[in-house]
Design an enzyme around this catalytic site. Structure first.
Site, short mmCIF file in Angstrom:
data_model
loop_
_atom_site.label_atom_id
_atom_site.label_comp_id
_atom_site.label_asym_id
_atom_site.label_seq_id
_atom_site.Cartn_x
_atom_site.Cartn_y
_atom_site.Cartn_z
N CYS A 1 0.32 -1.46 -0.03
CA CYS A 1 0.32 -0.23 0.12
C CYS A 1 0.35 1.43 0.18
CB CYS A 1 -0.98 -0.38 0.96
SG CYS A 1 -2.36 0.39 1.36
N HIS B 1 -3.91 -5.88 0.94
CA HIS B 1 -3.36 -6.33 2.30
C HIS B 1 -3.42 -7.26 3.14
CE1 HIS B 1 -2.53 -2.45 4.39
NE2 HIS B 1 -3.29 -1.25 3.31
#
Length: 493
Positions: free
Chosen positions: A338, A443
């Protein structure tokens, strides 16, 4: 259905509220009761994607795990207000799963009355739908400078008519003073809501505590209902992600995973499974010296960030940019997730003032543009052919989630000039030409059993195993009658 409400308050942050709330959720679920967790307001950059009235939204990771422990479907009502710190004096405000720019721009003391009706309505709905609601407080209920704007501790306890436990970390010292001082600072009507004290993280012979618990009960009328021993390897992700290195090596170390611990780190709870894999040591890296002893077989991980450009600036100030680049050039594996993915690219471009413009580390020919819309979604995707130290991920399917403002794509001029970039998960993951560097928006990779098996040939304990262990531990060190009375007795004062 009208739930009995139990509330776990603490003498400070880190006392053990989240852990105890999770254990209580699983204990009551094991009794065949319908259970839900609740925390009115959580301040954390560790968040999960869950159901909401408008589709999907964010809640704090602690409430996500508590819902799973309760055998309930996580939803945004379990943590109606989430504050995600972006700087020391600024947070992004997420109300019922959705970012609210209006509330983010509202001064803290002016925010409480605006959000309380939504918080109360969410709690009322959970009470109506369940047999037991286990509520977690925040920080300490005795912060007397904040009581007039409280929306997470005493105001919630009163609204829910909750039976309250007050937990303290005895390992820090001063536990009995912390318990007594917290109780003494509460208004008399709220003192009556405290039905038990809990001593957490105790080392040694509990009989040596006498006569302190009895003296404390004489002063307050509140019994000490549990003494919970120190337990490092419980397997539950820490609420704020970073944990003590004493608990981060399981067996003899065969691989070190160095996670860059920049100031606005986020979603570090997703690394908990690595902590539980035999032979893996997690190292929190804050300066180049922390990376100096790494072997080429070791990893450097750039985790998520709530404010990528400022964390990237911090990373450069520490000299970690050179240390990370050197590790990659020596053939060491580097993973960016991310915000970490965004840092690995060539540039951050921010036309809307969301995060900030900055040059990247240049380890991947990518450019990130920040947009006003935030991506919040659950994701199931499969890796294509992956090279180098990450090759074991080839063809592996994983389930996870995305939470990000930026949108990332290949740097067109660099690619036209001959730079190499492998997209190994469509729109979600890219790899360098040599294979050492991998970046992804995905994630939760290490929470996927297939990923752990492929990368380590091993499995971490499942969350179900962790939750059952928490409940077993609680039941071993707490009299059954205490746990029973918490849901039999109800205060309507």
């Amino acid at each position: 259905m009208t739930a009995r409400c139990i509330m776990v308050l603490g003498t400070s942050s880190g006392a053990g509220k989240s852990w105890l709330t999770t254990a209580l959720c699983r204990h009551y679920a094991r009794q065949g009761l319908k259970v839900a967790p609740f925390k009115a307001q959580n301040m954390s950059n560790n968040a999960r994607v869950v159901a909401s009235a408008s589709g999907l939204g964010e809640i704090g990771s602690a409430q996500y795990f508590q819902a799973l422990a309760a055998k309930a479907e996580p939803d945004v009502r379990m943590n109606p207000l989430l504050l995600k710190p972006e700087a020391d004096t600024r947070s992004q405000v997420v109300l019922l799963g959705q970012v609210s720019q209006v509330l983010s721009d509202t001064p803290w003391r002016g925010r409480s009355e605006k959000v309380w009706p939504k918080i109360a309505a969410a709690l009322d709905e959970l009470i109506a739908e369940n047999d037991v609601v286990v509520i977690e407080g925040a920080g300490s209920p005795a912060e007397i400078n904040l009581m007039d704007s409280d929306i997470v501790n005493l105001r919630v306890a009163r609204h829910a008519h909750a039976q309250c436990l007050l937990v303290t970390d005895i390992d820090k010292g001063g536990a009995f003073a912390h318990l007594y001082g917290t109780w003494a600072l509460l208004p008399p009507e709220d003192q009556k809501r405290i039905t038990g004290f809990v001593l957490n993280k105790f080392r040694g012979d509990a009989s040596l505590l006498a006569p302190a618990p009895e003296m404390l009960q004489t002063l307050t009328g509140v019994p000490t209902v549990a003494v919970l021993p120190m337990w490092w390897q419980h397997g539950l992700p820490e609420e704020d992600g970073v944990f003590d290195d004493r608990s981060s090596a399981n067996g003899s170390v065969t691989k070190t995973v160095a996670v860059i611990a920049y100031p606005r780190i986020s979603n570090l709870d997703e690394f908990q499974p690595l902590k539980n894999v035999p032979g893996v040591r997690l190292l929190w890296a804050r300066n180049p010296a922390d990376l100096a002893g790494l072997q080429t077989s070791d990893w450097v991980v750039l985790p998520g960030s709530k404010h990528t450009s400022s964390d990237l600036a911090w990373l450069r100030q520490q000299g970690l940019d050179s240390a990370i680049t050197e590790h990659a050039h020596r053939g060491g594996a580097v993973l960016g997730i991310c915000g970490g993915l965004q840092m690995l690219g060539e540039a951050l471009i921010d036309p809307h003032g969301i995060d900030g413009n900055a040059p990247g580390l240049g380890l991947l020919p990518l450019v990130t543009h920040f947009s006003l819309d935030k991506t919040v979604t659950k994701t199931v995707a499969r890796f294509d052919q992956v090279q180098g130290p990450w090759s074991a991920l080839s063809s592996i399917e994983a389930a996870g989630y995305e939470i990000h403002h930026g949108q990332t794509q290949g740097h067109s001029a660099m690619l036209a000039a001959g730079s190499s970039l492998h997209e190994v998960m469509p729109g979600l993951a890219w790899q360098s030409s040599g294979g050492q560097v991998l970046g992804t928006y995905f994630h939760g990779l290490f929470e996927c059993p297939a990923v752990l098996q492929a990368l380590f040939g091993a499995q971490a304990p499942t969350l179900e195993t962790v939750f059952e262990g928490l409940a077993d531990f609680l039941e071993t060190h707490t009299d059954a009658s205490v746990l029973r009375r918490l849901i039999e007795d109800r205060t309507d004062r």
